[in-house]
Motif scaffolding. Sequence first.
Motif, PDB file in Angstrom:
ATOM      1  N   GLY A   1      22.262 -43.737  -6.021  1.00 16.98           N
ATOM      2  CA  GLY A   1      23.059 -44.950  -6.149  1.00 16.98           C
ATOM      3  C   GLY A   1      23.606 -45.223  -7.537  1.00 16.98           C
ATOM      4  N   VAL A   2      24.036 -44.195  -8.235  1.00 15.00           N
ATOM      5  CA  VAL A   2      24.583 -44.391  -9.577  1.00 15.00           C
ATOM      6  C   VAL A   2      26.019 -44.896  -9.516  1.00 15.00           C
ATOM      7  CG1 VAL A   2      23.091 -42.603 -10.549  1.00 15.00           C
ATOM      8  CG2 VAL A   2      25.399 -41.990  -9.839  1.00 15.00           C
ATOM      9  N   ASP A   3      26.403 -45.635 -10.544  1.00 15.61           N
ATOM     10  CA  ASP A   3      27.785 -46.106 -10.687  1.00 15.61           C
ATOM     11  C   ASP A   3      28.578 -45.213 -11.632  1.00 15.61           C
ATOM     12  OD1 ASP A   3      27.374 -48.400  -9.062  1.00 15.61           O
ATOM     13  OD2 ASP A   3      26.481 -49.441 -10.763  1.00 15.61           O
ATOM     14  N   THR A   4      27.850 -44.539 -12.532  1.00 14.98           N
ATOM     15  CA  THR A   4      28.465 -43.657 -13.526  1.00 14.98           C
ATOM     16  C   THR A   4      27.689 -42.347 -13.548  1.00 14.98           C
ATOM     17  OG1 THR A   4      29.077 -45.550 -14.914  1.00 14.98           O
ATOM     18  CG2 THR A   4      29.086 -43.393 -15.972  1.00 14.98           C
ATOM     19  N   LEU A   5      28.405 -41.242 -13.653  1.00 15.89           N
ATOM     20  CA  LEU A   5      27.779 -39.931 -13.789  1.00 15.89           C
ATOM     21  C   LEU A   5      28.308 -39.287 -15.058  1.00 15.89           C
ATOM     22  CD1 LEU A   5      25.940 -37.710 -12.689  1.00 15.89           C
ATOM     23  CD2 LEU A   5      27.930 -36.778 -11.518  1.00 15.89           C
ATOM     24  N   VAL A   6      27.391 -38.938 -15.957  1.00 17.81           N
ATOM     25  CA  VAL A   6      27.743 -38.249 -17.192  1.00 17.81           C
ATOM     26  C   VAL A   6      27.415 -36.771 -16.996  1.00 17.81           C
ATOM     27  CG1 VAL A   6      27.344 -38.080 -19.670  1.00 17.81           C
ATOM     28  CG2 VAL A   6      27.200 -40.315 -18.544  1.00 17.81           C
ATOM     29  N   ILE A   7      28.413 -35.923 -17.240  1.00 17.62           N
ATOM     30  CA  ILE A   7      28.239 -34.481 -17.082  1.00 17.62           C
ATOM     31  C   ILE A   7      28.370 -33.831 -18.453  1.00 17.62           C
ATOM     32  CG2 ILE A   7      29.148 -32.365 -16.042  1.00 17.62           C
ATOM     33  CD1 ILE A   7      30.196 -34.084 -13.729  1.00 17.62           C
ATOM     34  N   GLY A   8      27.327 -33.099 -18.849  1.00 21.17           N
ATOM     35  CA  GLY A   8      27.371 -32.342 -20.094  1.00 21.17           C
ATOM     36  C   GLY A   8      27.950 -30.969 -19.827  1.00 21.17           C
ATOM     37  N   SER A   9      29.035 -30.654 -20.514  1.00 21.03           N
ATOM     38  CA  SER A   9      29.766 -29.416 -20.234  1.00 21.03           C
ATOM     39  C   SER A   9      29.307 -28.223 -21.071  1.00 21.03           C
ATOM     40  CB  SER A   9      31.260 -29.645 -20.455  1.00 21.03           C
ATOM     41  OG  SER A   9      31.506 -30.036 -21.791  1.00 21.03           O
ATOM     42  N   GLY A  10      28.145 -28.337 -21.692  1.00 19.17           N
ATOM     43  CA  GLY A  10      27.606 -27.237 -22.481  1.00 19.17           C
ATOM     44  C   GLY A  10      27.728 -27.503 -23.970  1.00 19.17           C
ATOM     45  N   MET A  11      26.923 -26.787 -24.729  1.00 16.55           N
ATOM     46  CA  MET A  11      26.923 -26.966 -26.177  1.00 16.55           C
ATOM     47  C   MET A  11      28.276 -26.580 -26.784  1.00 16.55           C
ATOM     48  SD  MET A  11      24.083 -28.298 -26.629  1.00 16.55           S
ATOM     49  CE  MET A  11      22.571 -28.160 -27.532  1.00 16.55           C
ATOM     50  N   ASN A  12      28.938 -25.599 -26.192  1.00 11.67           N
ATOM     51  CA  ASN A  12      30.266 -25.175 -26.652  1.00 11.67           C
ATOM     52  C   ASN A  12      31.346 -25.512 -25.625  1.00 11.67           C
ATOM     53  OD1 ASN A  12      29.239 -24.029 -29.062  1.00 11.67           O
ATOM     54  ND2 ASN A  12      28.603 -22.234 -27.921  1.00 11.67           N
ATOM     55  N   GLU A  13      31.033 -26.421 -24.719  1.00  8.18           N
ATOM     56  CA  GLU A  13      31.952 -26.925 -23.693  1.00  8.18           C
ATOM     57  C   GLU A  13      32.546 -25.821 -22.814  1.00  8.18           C
ATOM     58  OE1 GLU A  13      34.052 -30.735 -24.910  1.00  8.18           O
ATOM     59  OE2 GLU A  13      34.015 -29.588 -26.795  1.00  8.18           O
ATOM     60  N   MET A  14      31.692 -24.880 -22.414  1.00 16.33           N
ATOM     61  CA  MET A  14      32.157 -23.776 -21.596  1.00 16.33           C
ATOM     62  C   MET A  14      32.014 -24.027 -20.096  1.00 16.33           C
ATOM     63  SD  MET A  14      33.261 -21.674 -23.859  1.00 16.33           S
ATOM     64  CE  MET A  14      33.467 -20.177 -22.931  1.00 16.33           C
TER      65      MET A  14
ATOM     66  N   GLY B   1      21.281 -50.729 -19.462  1.00 16.90           N
ATOM     67  CA  GLY B   1      20.870 -51.053 -18.099  1.00 16.90           C
ATOM     68  C   GLY B   1      21.821 -50.585 -17.015  1.00 16.90           C
ATOM     69  N   ALA B   2      22.709 -49.661 -17.344  1.00 15.14           N
ATOM     70  CA  ALA B   2      23.673 -49.152 -16.357  1.00 15.14           C
ATOM     71  C   ALA B   2      22.973 -48.291 -15.313  1.00 15.14           C
ATOM     72  CB  ALA B   2      24.756 -48.333 -17.067  1.00 15.14           C
ATOM     73  N   ARG B   3      23.544 -48.243 -14.134  1.00 16.67           N
ATOM     74  CA  ARG B   3      23.064 -47.339 -13.079  1.00 16.67           C
ATOM     75  C   ARG B   3      23.778 -46.002 -13.296  1.00 16.67           C
ATOM     76  NH1 ARG B   3      22.636 -50.314  -7.441  1.00 16.67           N
ATOM     77  NH2 ARG B   3      23.288 -48.218  -6.937  1.00 16.67           N
ATOM     78  N   VAL B   4      23.183 -45.172 -14.134  1.00 15.67           N
ATOM     79  CA  VAL B   4      23.823 -43.945 -14.588  1.00 15.67           C
ATOM     80  C   VAL B   4      22.980 -42.738 -14.204  1.00 15.67           C
ATOM     81  CG1 VAL B   4      22.775 -44.151 -16.889  1.00 15.67           C
ATOM     82  CG2 VAL B   4      24.822 -42.775 -16.610  1.00 15.67           C
ATOM     83  N   GLY B   5      23.667 -41.657 -13.889  1.00 17.94           N
ATOM     84  CA  GLY B   5      23.028 -40.377 -13.646  1.00 17.94           C
ATOM     85  C   GLY B   5      23.579 -39.356 -14.611  1.00 17.94           C
ATOM     86  N   GLY B   6      22.877 -38.267 -14.774  1.00 14.31           N
ATOM     87  CA  GLY B   6      23.333 -37.228 -15.687  1.00 14.31           C
ATOM     88  C   GLY B   6      23.100 -35.843 -15.137  1.00 14.31           C
ATOM     89  N   VAL B   7      24.066 -34.987 -15.403  1.00 12.29           N
ATOM     90  CA  VAL B   7      23.960 -33.554 -15.099  1.00 12.29           C
ATOM     91  C   VAL B   7      24.319 -32.862 -16.422  1.00 12.29           C
ATOM     92  CG1 VAL B   7      24.922 -31.634 -13.789  1.00 12.29           C
ATOM     93  CG2 VAL B   7      24.640 -33.869 -12.693  1.00 12.29           C
ATOM     94  N   PHE B   8      23.320 -32.192 -17.018  1.00 11.04           N
ATOM     95  CA  PHE B   8      23.518 -31.648 -18.357  1.00 11.04           C
ATOM     96  C   PHE B   8      23.336 -30.143 -18.380  1.00 11.04           C
ATOM     97  CE2 PHE B   8      21.689 -35.912 -18.740  1.00 11.04           C
ATOM     98  CZ  PHE B   8      22.760 -36.551 -19.342  1.00 11.04           C
ATOM     99  N   HIS B   9      24.295 -29.448 -18.956  1.00  9.18           N
ATOM    100  CA  HIS B   9      24.239 -28.003 -19.136  1.00  9.18           C
ATOM    101  C   HIS B   9      23.805 -27.769 -20.568  1.00  9.18           C
ATOM    102  CE1 HIS B   9      25.190 -23.874 -18.225  1.00  9.18           C
ATOM    103  NE2 HIS B   9      25.965 -23.786 -19.286  1.00  9.18           N
ATOM    104  N   SER B  10      22.677 -27.107 -20.762  1.00 13.08           N
ATOM    105  CA  SER B  10      22.091 -27.013 -22.099  1.00 13.08           C
ATOM    106  C   SER B  10      22.390 -25.709 -22.842  1.00 13.08           C
ATOM    107  CB  SER B  10      20.575 -27.205 -22.012  1.00 13.08           C
ATOM    108  OG  SER B  10      20.005 -26.212 -21.204  1.00 13.08           O
ATOM    109  N   THR B  11      23.262 -24.888 -22.295  1.00  4.99           N
ATOM    110  CA  THR B  11      23.676 -23.675 -23.002  1.00  4.99           C
ATOM    111  C   THR B  11      25.192 -23.678 -23.146  1.00  4.99           C
ATOM    112  OG1 THR B  11      23.851 -22.380 -20.977  1.00  4.99           O
ATOM    113  CG2 THR B  11      21.730 -22.340 -22.100  1.00  4.99           C
TER     114      THR B  11
END
Length: 93
Positions: free
Chosen positions: A32-45, A82-92
């Motif tokens: 039930g998130v309102d915002t999703l933050v996606i990490g596109s990698g350390m070098n944005e690949m 306090g936002a309803r936020v989710g995250g998907v993070f790429h760590s390489t």
Amino acid sequence: MSSPQVVSLSWGRMEHHPGVQPADVEEVLSRGVDTLVIGSGMNEMLQVQTSTLDLLRQKGVVVKVLQTEKAVAEYNDLVGRGARVGGVFHSTC
């Protein structure tokens, strides 16, 4: 629902082809998130497929795709507010 804060980020290992797909965000959306933050990698690949962005927008979820360190900072800022936020993070790459 309270989103957990990210407390550690380091270079990791994971596959990234063909990028973030709709199935990759389904579990986060189910929370039930309102915002999703996606990490596109350390070098944005890491790419985010158009079908993924379309799915998120259809569900009314705000999407932010940022370099992973910036994505974690944005995510933690939203959590702190306090936002309803989710995250998907790429760590390489």
